[in-house]
Design an enzyme around this catalytic site. Sequence first.
Site, PDB file in Angstrom:
ATOM      1  N   LEU A 232       0.644  -1.007  -0.121  1.00  0.00           N
ATOM      2  CA  LEU A 232       0.117  -0.454   0.142  1.00  0.00           C
ATOM      3  C   LEU A 232       0.790   1.315   0.296  1.00  0.00           C
ATOM      4  CD1 LEU A 232      -2.760   1.551   0.501  1.00  0.00           C
ATOM      5  CD2 LEU A 232      -2.559   0.836   2.834  1.00  0.00           C
ATOM      6  N   ASP A 233       0.682   2.277  -1.485  1.00  0.00           N
ATOM      7  CA  ASP A 233       1.305   2.980  -1.063  1.00  0.00           C
ATOM      8  C   ASP A 233       2.918   3.202  -1.198  1.00  0.00           C
ATOM      9  OD1 ASP A 233      -0.720   4.663  -1.089  1.00  0.00           O
ATOM     10  OD2 ASP A 233      -0.944   5.218   0.744  1.00  0.00           O
ATOM     11  N   GLU A 234       3.166   2.376  -1.544  1.00  0.00           N
ATOM     12  CA  GLU A 234       4.977   2.621  -1.777  1.00  0.00           C
ATOM     13  C   GLU A 234       5.172   1.566  -2.676  1.00  0.00           C
ATOM     14  OE1 GLU A 234       6.867   2.268   1.242  1.00  0.00           O
ATOM     15  OE2 GLU A 234       5.274   2.164   2.738  1.00  0.00           O
TER      16      GLU A 234
END
Length: 289
Positions: A232-234
């Site tokens: 997530l969001d990486e």
Amino acid sequence: MSNPEYILTLSCLDQRGIVHRVSGFLAEHGCNIIDSAQFGDSESKLFFMRVHFSLEDRDIDDELLRADFGLLAADMQLDWELRDAHYKPRVMLMVSKIGHCLNDLLFRYKSGLLPVEIPAIVSNHMDFYQLAASYNIPFHHLPLATGAPLEDKLAQEARIIELINNHKIDLVVLARYMQILSPGLCAALKGKAINIHHSFLPSFKGAKPYAQAHHRGVKLIGATAHFVTGDLDEGPIIEQDVERVDHSMDAETLSAIGRDVECVVLARAVKWFVEHRVLQNGAKTVVFK
């Protein structure tokens, strides 16, 4: 009749003579280079190149050009793609209940600032169906209840995949789509989905991020556009930007500034992607601006 134009992107292990051999091939096949950019990464030992060129020899057609370059690519072990420069990639926008990025992308599309086709907008809420209608773009409401069981989520994502396949989508843009995608959907969209994150760095996760930022007294508001991955969001970062803020601004002001930054950062990332300027380099990207 104008000459056909192409954009060639490639990557390979860095080696002597790559630019010479590629440019020589294009010259031998009656091509004129319009612009070219390249980058050699000393850490990954990979070389990246983007070439925009026109095909001026009427005796060489698309099939022959691709077949002959395929032989060169096999010899040099290139990972490559050759695309029609005038083709407008087909983009599907996904949104939940926050619409500033959606509105901005639609305006840029309608104004001709974003060279894409948008055949579908998908949302788990009905908030923006009238906005979609005003642009004459089909709106697909795919609801998913809070706390829905896994089978419901996978069924909803199956409909998303069906729309992607039916509309021959080249890029999915999560324009503040607030559902977490399953690992399976992330894998299916690898390298073909961009998300906007409301922070210069992956912090202030969860609800009310700008209220969290205000509480911490931040001095910079930023946004990050990145490829979607199962982390997530990486995902690999495509673009980032920041605006300076100060103690006199309340959470609502920070949020307004943040919305503006998010719109600009996401629009840049989408434009660079559809212009084939973004090449993945492991966990990073190479962006030829």
